[in-house]
Design a protein around this motif. Structure first.
Motif, short mmCIF file in Angstrom:
data_model
loop_
_atom_site.label_atom_id
_atom_site.label_comp_id
_atom_site.label_asym_id
_atom_site.label_seq_id
_atom_site.Cartn_x
_atom_site.Cartn_y
_atom_site.Cartn_z
N LEU A 132 0.83 -1.21 0.00
CA LEU A 132 0.00 0.00 0.00
C LEU A 132 0.86 1.26 0.00
O LEU A 132 0.55 2.23 -0.68
CB LEU A 132 -0.92 0.02 1.22
N GLU A 133 1.95 1.23 0.77
CA GLU A 133 2.85 2.40 0.82
C GLU A 133 3.48 2.66 -0.53
O GLU A 133 3.66 3.80 -0.93
CB GLU A 133 3.93 2.18 1.87
N LYS A 134 3.81 1.60 -1.26
CA LYS A 134 4.44 1.74 -2.57
C LYS A 134 3.44 2.16 -3.65
O LYS A 134 3.83 2.59 -4.72
CB LYS A 134 5.08 0.41 -3.00
N LEU A 135 2.16 2.00 -3.36
CA LEU A 135 1.11 2.24 -4.34
C LEU A 135 1.07 3.69 -4.83
O LEU A 135 0.84 3.95 -5.99
CB LEU A 135 -0.24 1.84 -3.74
N GLY A 136 1.30 4.62 -3.94
CA GLY A 136 1.26 6.03 -4.33
C GLY A 136 -0.16 6.57 -4.37
O GLY A 136 -1.13 5.85 -4.18
N GLU A 137 -0.26 7.87 -4.60
CA GLU A 137 -1.56 8.55 -4.63
C GLU A 137 -2.04 8.65 -6.07
O GLU A 137 -1.23 8.69 -6.99
CB GLU A 137 -1.43 9.94 -4.01
N ASP A 166 -19.00 5.71 -11.73
CA ASP A 166 -18.39 4.72 -12.63
C ASP A 166 -16.91 5.02 -12.84
O ASP A 166 -16.07 4.11 -12.87
CB ASP A 166 -19.11 4.67 -13.98
N ASN A 167 -16.57 6.29 -12.97
CA ASN A 167 -15.16 6.67 -13.12
C ASN A 167 -14.38 6.34 -11.84
O ASN A 167 -13.24 5.88 -11.90
CB ASN A 167 -15.02 8.16 -13.45
N ALA A 168 -15.01 6.58 -10.71
CA ALA A 168 -14.36 6.27 -9.43
C ALA A 168 -14.16 4.76 -9.30
O ALA A 168 -13.10 4.31 -8.84
CB ALA A 168 -15.19 6.81 -8.27
N LYS A 169 -15.15 3.98 -9.71
CA LYS A 169 -15.03 2.51 -9.65
C LYS A 169 -13.91 2.02 -10.57
O LYS A 169 -13.15 1.13 -10.22
CB LYS A 169 -16.35 1.85 -10.07
N THR A 170 -13.84 2.62 -11.75
CA THR A 170 -12.78 2.24 -12.69
C THR A 170 -11.41 2.53 -12.10
O THR A 170 -10.49 1.71 -12.18
CB THR A 170 -12.95 2.99 -14.03
N GLN A 171 -11.27 3.70 -11.47
CA GLN A 171 -9.99 4.05 -10.84
C GLN A 171 -9.67 3.09 -9.70
O GLN A 171 -8.54 2.64 -9.55
CB GLN A 171 -10.02 5.49 -10.33
N LYS A 172 -10.68 2.75 -8.89
CA LYS A 172 -10.46 1.81 -7.78
C LYS A 172 -10.01 0.46 -8.32
O LYS A 172 -9.10 -0.16 -7.79
CB LYS A 172 -11.73 1.65 -6.94
N TYR A 173 -10.62 0.01 -9.40
CA TYR A 173 -10.26 -1.26 -10.02
C TYR A 173 -8.80 -1.23 -10.49
O TYR A 173 -8.03 -2.16 -10.23
CB TYR A 173 -11.18 -1.58 -11.21
N LYS A 174 -8.41 -0.15 -11.15
CA LYS A 174 -7.03 -0.01 -11.61
C LYS A 174 -6.06 -0.01 -10.43
O LYS A 174 -4.98 -0.61 -10.49
CB LYS A 174 -6.85 1.28 -12.43
N CYS A 175 -6.47 0.67 -9.36
CA CYS A 175 -5.64 0.71 -8.16
C CYS A 175 -5.48 -0.68 -7.55
O CYS A 175 -4.39 -1.08 -7.13
CB CYS A 175 -6.24 1.66 -7.12
N LEU A 176 -6.57 -1.45 -7.53
CA LEU A 176 -6.51 -2.81 -7.00
C LEU A 176 -5.58 -3.69 -7.83
O LEU A 176 -4.84 -4.51 -7.29
CB LEU A 176 -7.90 -3.44 -6.95
N GLN A 177 -5.62 -3.51 -9.14
CA GLN A 177 -4.74 -4.28 -10.02
C GLN A 177 -3.28 -3.96 -9.73
O GLN A 177 -2.44 -4.86 -9.65
CB GLN A 177 -5.08 -4.03 -11.50
N ARG A 178 -2.98 -2.67 -9.55
CA ARG A 178 -1.61 -2.26 -9.20
C ARG A 178 -1.20 -2.83 -7.86
O ARG A 178 -0.07 -3.30 -7.67
CB ARG A 178 -1.49 -0.74 -9.20
N LEU A 179 -2.12 -2.80 -6.89
CA LEU A 179 -1.84 -3.33 -5.55
C LEU A 179 -1.56 -4.82 -5.61
O LEU A 179 -0.63 -5.32 -4.97
CB LEU A 179 -3.01 -3.03 -4.60
N LYS A 180 -2.35 -5.56 -6.40
CA LYS A 180 -2.12 -7.00 -6.55
C LYS A 180 -0.74 -7.27 -7.11
O LYS A 180 -0.05 -8.19 -6.67
CB LYS A 180 -3.19 -7.62 -7.45
N LYS A 181 -0.33 -6.48 -8.11
CA LYS A 181 0.99 -6.67 -8.70
C LYS A 181 2.08 -6.43 -7.66
O LYS A 181 3.07 -7.16 -7.59
CB LYS A 181 1.20 -5.74 -9.89
N LEU A 182 1.91 -5.40 -6.85
CA LEU A 182 2.90 -5.09 -5.82
C LEU A 182 2.91 -6.17 -4.72
O LEU A 182 3.97 -6.55 -4.24
CB LEU A 182 2.62 -3.73 -5.19
N PHE A 183 1.74 -6.65 -4.34
CA PHE A 183 1.64 -7.60 -3.24
C PHE A 183 2.10 -9.00 -3.67
O PHE A 183 2.85 -9.66 -2.96
CB PHE A 183 0.20 -7.67 -2.73
N PHE A 184 1.65 -9.45 -4.83
CA PHE A 184 1.97 -10.79 -5.26
C PHE A 184 3.22 -10.86 -6.14
O PHE A 184 3.67 -11.94 -6.49
CB PHE A 184 0.78 -11.41 -6.02
N GLY A 185 3.76 -9.69 -6.49
CA GLY A 185 5.00 -9.64 -7.25
C GLY A 185 4.78 -9.91 -8.65
O GLY A 185 5.10 -10.37 -9.55
#
Length: 185
Positions: A132-137, A166-185
């Motif tokens: 989460l810390e690496k995720l950025g704003e 809908d735009n907020a949901k899309t952004q949240k989805y993109k953020c979750l994808q980035r978080l998954k990449k950071l968490f699971f490598g």
């Protein structure tokens, strides 16, 4: 197998290696999991010879299941080895007459299992905090606002100035994808 690969074997690699008869896989299994089984046995009335016997029986059970094609890895290998070892040890204690009421003893061991599970959860929680810390704003705040502070998508939409939810949901989805990449490598 070279030394570098020995240190980076995943649970799946170990299972596959055992299936293919690679001794390196068994060595890695022993190095990673024998100390845990030893602690279990020593903390519950056994000695080092008991630990060796129990671990060997657990490995034989694992080996037989893998060889027959009956083994499905649906948990961590560590969890499987611990559980099998624990069950074998409980049976041995009952045969020795140490614990006539195995249910009481299982409750004691269950507390230790819970501690081990909690340690694993704590470790994963720390890893998630680092991701989460690496995720950025704005992703860091969006994820925390939604999952920790329980803000609605409408509230997040207004907070960040998105034109609609809908735009907020899309952004949240993109953020979750980035978080998954950071968490699971």
């Amino acid at each position: 197998m070279n030394d570098e690969k020995k240190h980076t074997l995943s649970d799946e690699d170990i299972v596959s290696g055992i299936f293919q008869g690679e001794t390196d896989a068994l060595e890695k299994l022993y190095k990673e999991h024998f100390p845990m089984v030893t602690r279990l046995i020593l903390n519950n009335g056994g000695d080092i010879d008991d630990a060796k016997d129990i671990f060997q029986e657990a490995v034989i059970i694992l080996y037989d299941k893998i060889s027959c094609g009956q083994f499905v890895l649906n948990s961590k290998l560590k969890t499987y080895i611990y559980s099998v070892s624990r069950n074998i040890w409980l049976k041995k204690l009952a045969k020795r007459g140490v614990y006539s009421n195995v249910d009481d003893y299982e409750e004691k061991l269950q507390v230790e299992d819970d501690i081990e599970i909690q340690r694993e959860r704590d470790h994963q929680f720390i890893m998630m905090e680092h991701a989460l810390e690496k995720l950025g704003e704005p992703c860091h705040t969006i994820i925390k606002d939604f999952y920790i502070h329980n803000l609605s998508m409408q509230e997040i939409c207004e907070k960040f100035g998105y034109t609609n939810t809908d735009n907020a949901k899309t952004q949240k989805y993109k953020c979750l994808q980035r978080l998954k990449k950071l968490f699971f490598g």
